[in-house]
Design a protein around this motif. Structure first.
Motif, short mmCIF file in Angstrom:
data_model
loop_
_atom_site.label_atom_id
_atom_site.label_comp_id
_atom_site.label_asym_id
_atom_site.label_seq_id
_atom_site.Cartn_x
_atom_site.Cartn_y
_atom_site.Cartn_z
N ALA A 72 39.29 -7.49 16.66
CA ALA A 72 40.32 -7.54 17.82
C ALA A 72 40.24 -6.10 18.42
O ALA A 72 40.35 -5.91 19.69
CB ALA A 72 41.57 -7.99 17.52
N LEU A 73 40.37 -5.32 17.53
CA LEU A 73 40.68 -3.76 18.28
C LEU A 73 39.67 -3.10 18.83
O LEU A 73 39.75 -2.32 19.80
CB LEU A 73 41.30 -2.86 17.00
N VAL A 74 38.45 -3.18 18.51
CA VAL A 74 37.17 -2.81 19.21
C VAL A 74 37.20 -3.48 20.36
O VAL A 74 36.33 -3.10 21.36
CB VAL A 74 35.99 -2.91 18.39
N GLN A 75 37.86 -4.58 20.80
CA GLN A 75 37.66 -5.20 22.15
C GLN A 75 38.60 -4.82 23.22
O GLN A 75 38.30 -4.93 24.43
CB GLN A 75 37.61 -6.66 21.93
N LEU A 76 39.68 -4.08 22.68
CA LEU A 76 41.12 -3.93 23.48
C LEU A 76 40.74 -2.39 24.05
O LEU A 76 40.95 -1.37 23.38
CB LEU A 76 42.07 -4.11 22.70
N HIS A 77 40.53 -2.10 25.17
CA HIS A 77 40.35 -0.95 25.80
C HIS A 77 41.67 -0.25 26.21
O HIS A 77 41.68 0.97 26.31
CB HIS A 77 39.40 -0.78 26.93
#
Length: 513
Positions: free
Chosen positions: A290-295
């Protein structure tokens, strides 16, 4: 006595005019022996020796004016006074009162035969043990109307007494709402329980149905059981605290800040306290996927979308990223903490050994969750950022090395080539994060002459953070005890293997295809 009447319950005759009279109560007569002699007789059940020194027995034997015509059966039970409330222990206070038969049952009148004279030591709500007696009264001609009237009056009185001596409490708040709960930031509310009855109240929070504990793991109650004396209030602290063990389930929506506490009264009714609130989803406890997708900051993303992205097998939420769905190589939150340590901590002694400040760790959490300020403030302690990084890795919903690879990591820990192949097969975001952290740790070791870090220490510490087994579920106390015992026997072996696995990547600059 001939002139005395009850104040609340007035029988149709003067007390002395009744044919049969029972005198029941705490008459407060004592035993004229020292405490050691009395306790010695109690241990040997030598009640006849005690009764000879009993003050009331002597009054009855002397046929004194007060007790003229009254009789009493000889007590064949331990003295009923004085006990530490709630126990079977005789008085342990400074006064250390001598045990005595204070509670007595006397009678006067023809045709009365005492069948039983007992104490009830299992009842512990008072510093006295209650006594009871069973009588047989000879057949006599009675006035049926008067009998019925007296009987009804007595039963009403007994009903009132029974109600008066049931445990009764009043709770000032049974619906607790905790707003905007944050990770590792406790919130406490106080519930006041008042004893409005006539007797001490013993309470305890109990489990619901098949639940293993009386409350959710993010909830704590202090005290969880106690005794409240009549007319006294007890303040109970209800604390909500989300830590590394509970954050992931709240982030994913698997768990909510909802619970019901069951407050059980010994010998009385149960009361219910509902607990609710909202949790501010944090990057601590989220998944790498999830974190790598949230800019943007996690607080700016709708909760429903965050819960969706945390579901296993969910599609990438391209529409919530701000630049065409491009994924970060590693979570930006990990990058920010590593970048800070790279700038300010390479030569710091006791890095990852000295604890940080709780207040600063909360500031770092807010910075990562809200994006304000954009970067971690240079004024914060290096040790607070280092501890935050370790905590962040420990909180990940799936560790850097996912659960499914854990056993294989242990089995390949003694072989560099096999360990390298295993990491090559990790999901890209996990592989990139693992290699990124290892690269940073290798750079730290280049400054070992200044920071004092050793490769074995870092391998052990980060092995614990990045390689974690899936927690097991226990179905019973016996099975749990067996599993815990087995786990303890393997714990050192697993720790050594995790450190050995990490050692490969801290001692070699490994390039993976």
């Amino acid at each position: 006595m001939s002139k005395t009447k009850f104040k609340k319950f007035a029988p149709p005759l003067e007390i002395s005019e009744h044919d049969i009279i029972f005198w029941i109560g705490d008459l407060n007569y004592r035993i004229d022996l020292n405490i050691e002699e009395v306790k010695k007789c109690i241990r040997k059940s030598e009640y006849k020796s005690l009764i000879k020194q009993d003050q009331l027995y002597r009054q009855l034997k002397a046929n004194s004016e007060v007790f003229k015509g009254f009789e009493e059966g000889l007590p064949n039970f331990d003295p009923t006074y004085k006990f530490d409330a709630g126990t079977d222990n005789y008085d342990t206070s400074e006064k250390s009162r001598v045990p005595a038969w204070c509670d007595r049952i006397l009678w006067r009148g023809p045709g009365v035969k005492q069948l039983r004279y007992d104490s009830h030591p299992q009842l512990k709500v008072s510093d006295h043990k209650p006594v009871s007696s069973l009588f047989e009264i000879g057949v006599r001609v009675i006035d049926e109307k008067r009998y019925k009237r007296v009987y009804e009056d007595i039963m009403k009185k007994l009903d009132r007494l029974e109600n008066d001596y049931l445990p009764q409490i009043k709770i000032d708040n049974t619906d607790l709402i905790f707003k905007d709960v944050k990770f590792i930031e406790p919130q406490i509310k106080v519930v006041t329980v008042a004893n409005i009855g006539q007797i001490p109240v013993e309470f305890e929070f109990i489990n619901k149905l098949d639940d293993p504990t009386y409350c959710k793991p993010w909830l704590k109650v202090t005290p969880c059981k106690s005794v409240i004396l009549s007319g006294i209030c007890c303040e109970i602290q209800i604390e909500v605290y989300v830590d590394k063990m509970t954050a992931a389930k709240l982030n994913s929506g698997e768990e909510k800040l909802e619970d019901i506490l069951v407050l059980h009264l010994s010998g009385g009714k149960d009361s219910f306290i509902t607990v609710g609130g909202n949790y501010l989803i944090s990057t601590f406890g989220s998944s790498i996927e999830a974190l790598v997708q949230l800019h943007g900051p996690i607080r700016e993303v709708p909760v429903a979308e965050l819960i969706q992205i945390e579901q296993p097998g969910s599609l990438s939420l391209v529409d919530i990223t701000q630049d065409g769905g491009r994924l970060y190589m590693v979570p930006k939150e990990i990058w920010k903490m590593v970048d800070f340590l790279h700038k300010h901590g390479l030569d710091k002694e006791e890095l990852f050994q000295q604890p940080g400040r709780n207040s600063e760790i909360q500031i770092i959490r807010d910075c990562l969750d809200t994006g304000k300020p954009e970067n971690i403030s240079d004024s914060l302690s290096v040790h607070s950022v280092a501890e935050s990084l370790l905590l962040f890795l420990e909180c990940l919903a799936q560790p850097v090395i996912p659960f499914e690879f854990y056993s294989r990591c242990l089995s390949t820990s003694n072989n560099l080539l096999l360990s390298k192949q295993l990491v090559s097969g990790l999901p890209d975001c996990h592989k990139n994060t693992f290699l990124y952290i290892c690269a940073f740790l290798r750079e730290l070791l280049l400054y070992a002459d200044k920071n004092g870090l050793e490769i074995k220490f870092l391998a052990t510490m980060f092995g614990e953070c990045m390689l974690r087994p899936q927690k097991q579920l226990f179905t019973s106390a016996s099975s749990r005890e067996a599993v815990v015992k087995e786990r303890r026997s393997k714990l050192r072996e697993e720790e050594a293997k995790k450190a050995a696995f990490m050692y490969h990547f801290l001692s070699h600059d490994i390039e993976l295809l």
